[in-house]
Design an enzyme around this catalytic site. Structure first.
Site, PDB file in Angstrom:
ATOM      1  N   ASP A  87      -0.887  12.519  -3.401  1.00 43.04           N
ATOM      2  CA  ASP A  87      -1.873  11.922  -2.493  1.00 43.04           C
ATOM      3  C   ASP A  87      -1.420  12.070  -1.046  1.00 43.04           C
ATOM      4  O   ASP A  87      -1.384  11.100  -0.282  1.00 43.04           O
ATOM      5  CB  ASP A  87      -2.089  10.450  -2.836  1.00 43.04           C
ATOM      6  CG  ASP A  87      -3.404   9.909  -2.266  1.00 43.04           C
ATOM      7  OD1 ASP A  87      -4.262  10.734  -1.885  1.00 43.04           O
ATOM      8  OD2 ASP A  87      -3.569   8.686  -2.192  1.00 43.04           O
ATOM      9  N   GLY A  95      -3.535  -1.531  -3.389  1.00 40.17           N
ATOM     10  CA  GLY A  95      -3.277  -2.830  -2.788  1.00 40.17           C
ATOM     11  C   GLY A  95      -3.452  -2.853  -1.290  1.00 40.17           C
ATOM     12  O   GLY A  95      -3.673  -1.836  -0.638  1.00 40.17           O
ATOM     13  N   LYS A 140       3.242  -4.942   0.676  1.00 32.88           N
ATOM     14  CA  LYS A 140       2.097  -4.391  -0.045  1.00 32.88           C
ATOM     15  C   LYS A 140       1.845  -5.234  -1.290  1.00 32.88           C
ATOM     16  O   LYS A 140       2.699  -5.338  -2.179  1.00 32.88           O
ATOM     17  CB  LYS A 140       2.383  -2.941  -0.434  1.00 32.88           C
ATOM     18  CG  LYS A 140       1.249  -2.280  -1.222  1.00 32.88           C
ATOM     19  CD  LYS A 140       1.631  -0.839  -1.510  1.00 32.88           C
ATOM     20  CE  LYS A 140       0.586  -0.160  -2.370  1.00 32.88           C
ATOM     21  NZ  LYS A 140       0.963   1.225  -2.692  1.00 32.88           N
ATOM     22  N   GLY A 163      -3.409   0.342   1.217  1.00 30.78           N
ATOM     23  CA  GLY A 163      -2.782   1.487   0.564  1.00 30.78           C
ATOM     24  C   GLY A 163      -3.262   1.623  -0.864  1.00 30.78           C
ATOM     25  O   GLY A 163      -4.158   0.911  -1.316  1.00 30.78           O
TER      26      GLY A 163
END
Length: 835
Positions: free
Chosen positions: A602, A492, A508, A489
């Site tokens: 995003d 990370g 994450k 992601g």
């Protein structure tokens, strides 16, 4: 007046009406089934008229089908049901179309319309071919002989007397369609039948009674995936009428007719108790489950919709009464309660009074609970709902709801000693808080501006949502030394892990501690205070030394991008449509319903995750920027992923929420096409399209320009994923495709808001054909382009730009405010004011 037909109605086009239409029903005329079991007519509900089918002689509930649920007729007079020469049924009032069926294009002059004794209205050709039937478009009632499929569902009435579509529906549960589920607001599943096994559903043995009814279930993996039932013949040759009905209060019930009592008898209902229904009592409503009254307001609150509350529609919930005469609030102890749909912040405090002071200082705080054992209070935000009174096991230490002093709207008229005492105590508390705040400020200065969430916890406030603080060792053990990588992601890598309570999570790990500190803090403070069914939930975090980790709920079916490869698994159309709507609702929540407007920045398939039920959840808020309600724009360093970035970013102007709309539109094109927008060149004619001139860049073929052109021309089937074949809803696909092109318009003012996108997808707003986006090609090739205009407040405009691999610093521009209540694609009505 009654139009009684024994067998069928032969429709002959006559000159008495029109050369192209025939009148079927008009005013108070009715069409009856052969044995007078059912009748079709224009019947009155809630002071409006609806084309409906109902039992002729049986009492309430007797209406089994309604046509014009969204567009009732104001009067019976002037309402006409026509049959057109193209084989389409149309209901009109004063030449305004209220409801219609799709044209069958059967131009035979003797089409037949008949109402069967099963309650099914059938339009058929002379050879007996059924062109249309009401059983294929059910409303809230399931009758013998009717098949429910993956393409239709039952939707409740708004109230017992209002046929408008309600908030609850029964559908075959995707992705395997082997059981039914009840769903609130098209998103929240709160009950299911269990799988169909050995001729019955696991959770409802009552639904299969072999001597009364015969159930059949076609394989869920067949294109039909349908389930139906029929009555068995008895010794007397007939069975008492039966039906299943989705009630306005969220239960599904089976009714059978009792001849002796002369009324319907409820055989079973689910879920039990009724207070398990989600969203039943709305915000700040308490479910009491009584027959005469299902809900009541939290003490100190009043019904928001008094008329609806009186008619049994509690969905709008309650609002907090007026403040006291001094404008102040207090708290009321509700005891042990349970509720859902709320956001929580954890605060360390020595007493409940301290926590109350913190809550009162935040206008968004609506209540709190305090645990004396741990010295932690939980302040609640948002529109709390689904309240239930408990005898134990509720909020630790009880729940205290924020109410006006003196109760619901309680304005005290006498300045008595209690008021004076309250004022004195209040002044003392405020002075104490001020002193504590000054001490904290001094402590921070002496501490040299320490950073990190550990210091924030010591100062008494953690801006997170009921999160657990993990140690690095805990997460290292949970992920088996970070060995099972499941994705990468923003900032990370994501690993699958299993916590000590056996729950599976996604961890994450930020890989750039220096540059990632800001993103880590942003994600914790942003995601931690947000909760929505279409947003990934953050469960906890680790902020130990240089380690920065986030712990999310695990999404069993991975990211959407996995399903956008030809060699990958194929999602059914039902799942794709739910993903489109669910994702839109999640983004709309970020834009329009959070206390602070949040721009994701995003949106792409990699950031849309699918849970075990293939419910879409938007993830990765590391790039999110928060802006206040008083501002419509935010200046950011341009980030995001190439191919999804809106043109205004490239042109160097400040972005708005419309940048997310653009990215969402690009993602929609990939969703319906079952492919990525950027792929290697296709052979001429391959895959439904070839690299037309101007659609290629550096040996790669860009899908959106070609797809947008086909959609605008009406050739949506060319764009659809060929793996679906014909197994998709044509109308839904057309709607999704047109919405996608509206979302990727060059001018952000032409794009709808995400809230409007949801309405367009759900069919509440008609979607017209958009103009072609002209900047797509320029964005692909990197050529200079013109047409994106940024009004800087002095009449100047900013145009030009090209794509580059690095970050692009966005230039400063004065903010603009866009207003408008209706998105009208053909005639965009947007007021622009510069401030």
């Amino acid at each position: 007046m009654s139009l009684s037909l024994f067998f069928l109605l032969i429709l002959i086009f006559s000159s008495s009406t029109s050369s192209s239409t025939t009148i079927i029903l008009q005013g108070n005329t009715t069409l009856k089934s052969p044995n007078n079991t059912f009748q079709l007519g224009l019947f009155s509900f809630s002071f409006s008229f609806y084309l409906a089918i109902r039992h002729t002689s049986l009492p309430f509930p007797n209406t089994t089908w309604v046509a014009n649920r969204l567009h009732p007729s104001p009067t019976q007079t002037g309402s006409i049901l026509h049959l057109t020469q193209t084989g389409s049924l149309i209901l009109t009032h004063s030449n305004t179309t209220l409801w219609s069926t799709a044209p069958t294009f059967n131009t035979s002059s003797n089409l037949s319309l008949k109402l069967l004794d099963s309650g099914n209205l059938i339009l058929s050709a002379p050879n007996g071919l059924v062109l249309w039937q009401s059983f294929d478009s059910p409303t809230d009632t399931w009758l013998p002989g009717m098949n429910l499929t993956r393409f239709n569902s039952l939707t409740s009435w708004r109230t017992q007397t209002d046929p408008t579509p309600g908030l609850y529906s029964l559908r075959l549960k995707p992705p395997f369609f082997g059981e039914f589920e009840l769903v609130f607001n098209d998103t929240v599943s709160y009950w299911s039948t269990g799988n169909w096994t050995d001729g019955k559903f696991l959770n409802i043995p009552e639904m299969s009674i072999p001597y009364l009814y015969s159930f059949h279930f076609l394989s869920p993996f067949s294109p039909a995936a349908e389930f139906g039932f029929s009555e068995r013949a008895s010794e007397t040759g007939t069975q008492p009428p039966t039906m299943f009905r989705v009630e306005p209060f969220g239960q599904i019930r089976q009714y059978t007719w009792n001849n002796q009592a002369g009324s319907w008898k409820m055989f079973w209902s689910m879920p039990e108790p009724v207070c398990q229904v989600r969203g039943l009592c709305g915000r700040f409503g308490v479910c009491i489950g009584e027959t005469s009254k299902l809900c009541e307001c939290v003490s100190g609150f009043e019904p928001l919709d008094g008329d609806g509350w009186g008619s049994g529609d509690y969905s709008k919930g309650c609002y907090r009464g007026d403040a006291g005469s001094d404008g102040s609030d207090g708290f009321r102890d509700l005891g042990d309660v349970r509720f859902g749909f709320g956001n929580v912040s954890l605060i360390k405090g020595k007493s409940r009074s301290f926590c109350e002071g913190e809550c009162l200082r935040d206008c968004g705080c609506v209540g709190l609970s305090f645990d004396e054992g741990s010295g932690v209070c939980r302040n609640f935000y948002g529109l709390l709902s689904d309240f239930q009174n408990l005898t134990g096991g509720g909020e630790s230490g009880g729940f205290y709801v924020r109410v006006p002093k003196g109760g619901s709207g309680g304005r005290k008229k006498v300045f008595d000693r209690k008021v004076l005492s309250g004022v004195v105590i209040g002044v003392v508390v405020v002075l104490g808080v001020v002193v504590m705040a000054l001490l904290v400020m001094v402590k921070k200065k002496r501490g040299g501006g320490r950073k990190g969430l550990e210091e924030e916890e010591e100062d008494g406030f953690v801006p997170v949502l009921n999160l657990k603080v993990f140690s690095y060792k805990e997460l290292q053990l949970a992920t088996r030394g970070f060995s099972e990588k499941v994705g990468h992601g923003g900032f990370g890598t994501v690993f699958q892990g299993e916590l000590s309570d056996a729950s599976v999570v996604a961890v994450k790990r930020l890989e750039r501690p220096g540059g990632g500190e800001k993103e880590f803090r942003a994600e914790v403070s942003t995601i931690g205070n947000i909760q929505h069914v279409n947003l990934v939930r953050l469960r906890g975090f680790c902020s130990e030394n240089s380690h920065r980790l986030l712990v999310y709920e695990y999404m069993q079916n991975g990211a959407l991008n996995v399903y956008l490869r030809k060699e990958g698994p194929c999602l059914s159309w039902d799942v794709r449509f739910r993903v489109a709507v669910g994702t839109a609702k999640g983004i709309a929540y970020l834009h329009e319903e959070c206390r602070c407007c949040i721009i994701h920045c995003d949106i792409k398939p990699e950031n849309i995750l699918l849970d075990g039920d293939f419910t879409a959840k938007v993830s990765d808020f590391g790039l999110a920027k928060l802006i206040g309600r008083d501002f419509s724009r935010v200046l950011v360093t341009m980030r995001g992923t190439w191919g999804y970035v809106a043109p205004e970013w490239i042109s160097g102007v400040a972005i708005t929420t419309k940048a997310d709309v653009y990215s969402y539109g690009m993602t929609l094109l990939e969703l319906i096409g079952g492919r990525r927008n950027v792929e290697a060149p296709l052979s001429a004619g391959g895959g439904g399209g070839g690299g037309e001139s101007g659609d290629e860049m550096g040996g790669k073929w860009f899908f959106p320009p070609w797809a947008a052109q086909r959609i605008i021309e009406g050739n949506v089937s060319d764009v659809m994923d060929k793996r679906l074949g014909n197994a998709y809803n044509i109308e839904e696909a057309r709607r999704v495709a047109l919405v996608a092109v509206w979302c990727i318009q060059d001018d952000e003012a032409m794009r709808p808001t995400m809230g409007m996108v949801v309405k367009m997808l759900e069919g509440l707003v008609e979607v017209s054909v958009p103009p072609p986006p002209k900047l797509l090609q320029a964005l692909v090739t990197g050529d200079s382009f013109h047409g994106v205009k940024a009004d800087s407040g002095n009449g100047a405009s900013s145009t030009g730009g090209s794509l580059s691999d690095g970050d692009l610093e966005v230039s400063t521009a004065d903010s603009e405010s866009y207003t408008g209540n209706v998105f009208s694609p053909l005639d965009v009505n947007v007021n622009v004011s510069v401030r």
